[in-house]
Design a protein around this motif. Structure first.
Motif, PDB file in Angstrom:
ATOM      1  N   UNK A 167      93.373   7.152  22.011  1.00  0.00           N
ATOM      2  CA  UNK A 167      92.485   6.516  21.133  1.00  0.00           C
ATOM      3  C   UNK A 167      92.988   6.516  19.588  1.00  0.00           C
ATOM      4  N   UNK A 168      93.115   7.906  19.082  1.00  0.00           N
ATOM      5  CA  UNK A 168      93.813   8.296  17.889  1.00  0.00           C
ATOM      6  C   UNK A 168      94.992   7.705  17.556  1.00  0.00           C
ATOM      7  N   UNK A 169      95.934   7.927  18.631  1.00  0.00           N
ATOM      8  CA  UNK A 169      97.049   7.034  18.538  1.00  0.00           C
ATOM      9  C   UNK A 169      97.208   5.694  18.410  1.00  0.00           C
ATOM     10  N   UNK A 170      96.123   5.005  18.682  1.00  0.00           N
ATOM     11  CA  UNK A 170      96.095   3.545  18.510  1.00  0.00           C
ATOM     12  C   UNK A 170      95.728   3.288  17.033  1.00  0.00           C
ATOM     13  N   UNK A 171      95.375   4.321  16.345  1.00  0.00           N
ATOM     14  CA  UNK A 171      94.851   4.100  15.028  1.00  0.00           C
ATOM     15  C   UNK A 171      96.098   4.267  13.942  1.00  0.00           C
ATOM     16  N   UNK A 172      97.028   5.161  14.345  1.00  0.00           N
ATOM     17  CA  UNK A 172      97.876   5.645  13.383  1.00  0.00           C
ATOM     18  C   UNK A 172      98.963   6.584  13.921  1.00  0.00           C
ATOM     19  N   UNK A 173     100.201   6.774  13.481  1.00  0.00           N
ATOM     20  CA  UNK A 173     100.964   7.467  14.048  1.00  0.00           C
ATOM     21  C   UNK A 173     101.064   9.000  13.596  1.00  0.00           C
ATOM     22  N   UNK A 174     101.745   9.804  14.430  1.00  0.00           N
ATOM     23  CA  UNK A 174     101.474  11.478  13.959  1.00  0.00           C
ATOM     24  C   UNK A 174     101.955  12.287  15.256  1.00  0.00           C
ATOM     25  N   UNK A 175     101.597  13.380  15.046  1.00  0.00           N
ATOM     26  CA  UNK A 175     101.941  14.361  16.160  1.00  0.00           C
ATOM     27  C   UNK A 175     100.481  14.755  16.832  1.00  0.00           C
ATOM     28  N   UNK A 176     100.417  14.396  18.169  1.00  0.00           N
ATOM     29  CA  UNK A 176      98.928  14.659  18.730  1.00  0.00           C
ATOM     30  C   UNK A 176      99.116  15.943  19.890  1.00  0.00           C
ATOM     31  N   UNK A 177      98.559  16.797  19.485  1.00  0.00           N
ATOM     32  CA  UNK A 177      98.590  18.064  20.487  1.00  0.00           C
ATOM     33  C   UNK A 177      97.541  17.918  21.548  1.00  0.00           C
ATOM     34  N   UNK A 178      97.801  18.037  22.804  1.00  0.00           N
ATOM     35  CA  UNK A 178      96.787  18.530  23.835  1.00  0.00           C
ATOM     36  C   UNK A 178      95.882  19.670  23.737  1.00  0.00           C
ATOM     37  N   UNK A 179      94.778  19.663  24.621  1.00  0.00           N
ATOM     38  CA  UNK A 179      94.105  20.844  24.445  1.00  0.00           C
ATOM     39  C   UNK A 179      94.847  21.951  24.713  1.00  0.00           C
ATOM     40  N   UNK A 180      94.658  23.186  24.212  1.00  0.00           N
ATOM     41  CA  UNK A 180      95.092  24.623  24.463  1.00  0.00           C
ATOM     42  C   UNK A 180      95.122  24.855  26.098  1.00  0.00           C
ATOM     43  N   UNK A 181      96.216  25.520  26.450  1.00  0.00           N
ATOM     44  CA  UNK A 181      96.041  26.000  28.137  1.00  0.00           C
ATOM     45  C   UNK A 181      96.648  27.526  27.941  1.00  0.00           C
ATOM     46  N   UNK A 182      96.137  28.257  28.819  1.00  0.00           N
ATOM     47  CA  UNK A 182      96.537  29.528  28.804  1.00  0.00           C
ATOM     48  C   UNK A 182      97.968  29.776  29.729  1.00  0.00           C
ATOM     49  N   UNK A 183      98.673  30.520  29.213  1.00  0.00           N
ATOM     50  CA  UNK A 183     100.080  30.556  30.092  1.00  0.00           C
ATOM     51  C   UNK A 183      99.973  31.067  31.327  1.00  0.00           C
ATOM     52  N   UNK A 184      98.889  32.061  31.385  1.00  0.00           N
ATOM     53  CA  UNK A 184      98.874  32.647  32.898  1.00  0.00           C
ATOM     54  C   UNK A 184      98.361  31.419  33.790  1.00  0.00           C
ATOM     55  N   UNK A 185      97.180  30.815  33.471  1.00  0.00           N
ATOM     56  CA  UNK A 185      96.733  29.486  34.173  1.00  0.00           C
ATOM     57  C   UNK A 185      97.767  28.608  34.587  1.00  0.00           C
ATOM     58  N   UNK A 186      98.745  28.400  33.477  1.00  0.00           N
ATOM     59  CA  UNK A 186      99.755  27.542  33.883  1.00  0.00           C
ATOM     60  C   UNK A 186     100.924  27.860  34.830  1.00  0.00           C
ATOM     61  N   UNK A 187     101.056  29.439  34.708  1.00  0.00           N
ATOM     62  CA  UNK A 187     102.039  29.832  35.821  1.00  0.00           C
ATOM     63  C   UNK A 187     101.512  29.780  37.121  1.00  0.00           C
ATOM     64  N   UNK A 188     100.184  30.092  37.164  1.00  0.00           N
ATOM     65  CA  UNK A 188      99.438  30.241  38.426  1.00  0.00           C
ATOM     66  C   UNK A 188      99.185  28.773  39.048  1.00  0.00           C
ATOM     67  N   UNK A 189      99.423  27.788  38.432  1.00  0.00           N
ATOM     68  CA  UNK A 189      99.168  26.263  38.629  1.00  0.00           C
ATOM     69  C   UNK A 189      97.826  25.983  38.857  1.00  0.00           C
ATOM     70  N   UNK A 190      96.946  26.687  38.048  1.00  0.00           N
ATOM     71  CA  UNK A 190      95.439  26.539  38.151  1.00  0.00           C
ATOM     72  C   UNK A 190      95.284  24.793  38.009  1.00  0.00           C
ATOM     73  N   UNK A 191      94.433  24.514  39.022  1.00  0.00           N
ATOM     74  CA  UNK A 191      94.419  22.925  39.117  1.00  0.00           C
ATOM     75  C   UNK A 191      93.882  22.344  37.641  1.00  0.00           C
TER      76      UNK A 191
END
Length: 375
Positions: free
Chosen positions: A31-55
Motif C-alpha cells: 500500500x505504501x509503495x503504491x503512493x511513492x518509491x523508497x526502501x520498504x523494510x519488512x517486520x523484524x524477525x529473530x535470527x533464531x526463529x529464522x534458522x529454526x524455520x519457525x512457521x
C-alpha cells in the motif's frame, strides 16, 4: 540532493519505511509503495526463529514481485546464530538487503541484552555486525544497522557503535534520536544525528524520529546533514505520506491531503490487501488496529468507532463507512504525532551486571531470542 545509496541500490526519494511489528507486513508495504518509491523494510524477525524455520517467522519473510530490493530486518544477540541466519538468507535467496536491529527498547528484548541494549557491549556488537557483513557480502547483499542514542543519558552508545559499524563494512547506519529509556516519549534529539554524521563519514547516515510530515523530513536533512530519513509512526494510518515525501524531495507541490471519502477508499484497499495476504477473517481482525490512525481528527462518532473495533467482514466495514459524513476535508487535528508515545521508563530492563564492563566478552543467555518482537 543525491539519491540514497545502500550498497548497489540507489534509493530515491531517500526515504526508508521503518520495520514495525504487526504493521509493516506485505500488505502495508504494498500500500505504501503504491503512493511513492523508497526502501520498504519488512517486520523484524529473530535470527533464531529464522534458522529454526519457525512457521510464523517464515510467513513474515515474504515479498511481493514489485518489492525490489527486498529488505529484511533481523534481530539477534549471538554472532553464531546471526551468522547462520544470514547464511540462510544467502542460500535461500530470501532478501536483497539486511538491516540489523539495535534500536528496540522493549523490555523483553533489552532484558536479554538485545536491541538498544546491545551496542553497549562493543565487542559483541562488533562481532555480530562483522559476521553479518562478511557472510552477506558473498552474495553482494548490503547490511545496514538501526540503533538508538544509547540506553539512557548516562550510557550513550551511538558514536562508538556508528564507527564500529562503518569500520565493519556496513552500507549505512540509521539513528533514532532517542535513548532506550525514552521509548517514544518526548522529542527526538536530531542534534545526535548531526553528531553521528560528523563522526561517520564513509557510509550514509540516516535519521529517524518525529517525522510526521514531508516538511519534517526536509527539515531533518537540512538541520542534520543526514543522507536519508527513516519513517515509522508517521505513516501509521497515513500511507499517502510517501506521496507527500516523493513530491517534497522532487520539489513538486505536495498533493492535497485526502478527504474522508478518499481515506475510506484507502483503508478499504488496505483491508482488501490484508484479506488477500492473510485470509478474510484474520485480515479484517488485523485491520482493526489501523482504524483509529486512519480516522484521527475526523468527526466519526463514538458508536461507529466502537463498531469498527469489532468489524469482521468487508460488507460490515463498507456499511459502517457509508454511515459517516464522507465529505469532511482532511482535518488539522490529524496532523502531528501518531502511534506509540507514552512516557519514559523509570529504568531500562537489562541483564544482571550488563553495565559493569562494556568490553566484557558476553555469554549470551540461551533464551535470548525465543520471543518474536517489534522494534
Amino acid at each position: 540532493m543525491a539519491p540514497l545509496q545502500i550498497g548497489q541500490y540507489s534509493v530515491w526519494p531517500p526515504v526508508v519505511l521503518a520495520p514495525m511489528a504487526g504493521i509493516t507486513n506485505g500488505s502495508f508495504r504494498k500500500l505504501c509503495r503504491e503512493f511513492g518509491a523508497g526502501l520498504y523494510v519488512c517486520e523484524m524477525v529473530t535470527t533464531r526463529a529464522l534458522v529454526e524455520r519457525d512457521p510464523k517467522t517464515m510467513d513474515m519473510v515474504r515479498f511481493g514481485p514489485e518489492e525490489k530490493p527486498r529488505s529484511l530486518q533481523l534481530y539477534g544477540v549471538d554472532p553464531v546464530v546471526v551468522g547462520r541466519a544470514v547464511s540462510m538468507v544467502v542460500d535461500d535467496n530470501l532478501a536483497d538487503h539486511i538491516d540489523l536491529n539495535f534500536g528496540c527498547p522493549v523490555p523483553k528484548v533489552t532484558r536479554r541484552g538485545g536491541g538498544s541494549a546491545l551496542p553497549y557491549k562493543r565487542k559483541l556488537f562488533e562481532s555480530i555486525v562483522s559476521t553479518a557483513v562478511r557472510i552477506a557480502s558473498t552474495a553482494n547483499i548490503p547490511v545496514t544497522i538501526k540503533m538508538r542514542i544509547g540506553i539512557d543519558p548516562e550510557h550513550i552508545t551511538y558514536l562508538n557503535a556508528g564507527r564500529i559499524a562503518a569500520d565493519s563494512g556496513v552500507a549505512a547506519v540509521a539513528l533514532h534520536g532517542r535513548t532506550a529509556i525514552q521509548h517514544y516519549s518526548g522529542s527526538a534529539d536530531w542534534s545526535a544525528i548531526s553528531r553521528l554524521k560528523e563522526a561517520v563519514t564513509t557510509v550514509p547516515v540516516l535519521g529517524n524520529g518525529d517525522i510526521f510530515a514531508a516538511g519534517d523530513a526536509l527539515a531533518m536533512m537540512e538541520q542534520t546533514g543526514c543522507d536519508g530519513v527513516v519513517v515509522g509512526r508517521g505513516c501509521q494510518g497515513r500511507p499517502w505520506l510517501f506521496a507527500e515525501l516523493a513530491a517534497a524531495f522532487d520539489g513538486r507541490t505536495l498533493p492535497t491531503p485526502p478527504d474522508l471519502r478518499a481515506v475510506a477508499g484507502i483503508l478499504q484497499r488496505h483491508a482488501q490487501l490484508l484479506g488477500e495476504e492473510m485470509g478474510a477473517d484474520r485480515g479484517m481482525r488485523d485491520m482493526r488496529k489501523h482504524f483509529a490512525w486512519y480516522l484521527k481528527g475526523f468527526a466519526v462518532g463514538g458508536e461507529i468507532r466502537a463498531a469498527l473495533g469489532t468489524v469482521s467482514s468487508m460488507p460490515e466495514l463498507q456499511d459502517l463507512l457509508s454511515r459517516m459524513d464522507l465529505d469532511q476535508p482532511y482535518p488539522q487535528a490529524a496532523e502531528g504525532p501518531r502511534g506509540r508515545q507514552g512516557t519514559a521508563q523509570r529504568r531500562v530492563h537489562l541483564p544482571e551486571g550488563w553495565l559493569d564492563d562494556p568490553e566484557e566478552d558476553v555469554v549470551v543467555a540461551k533464551d535470548a531470542e525465543l520471543d518474536i518482537s517489534g522494534g
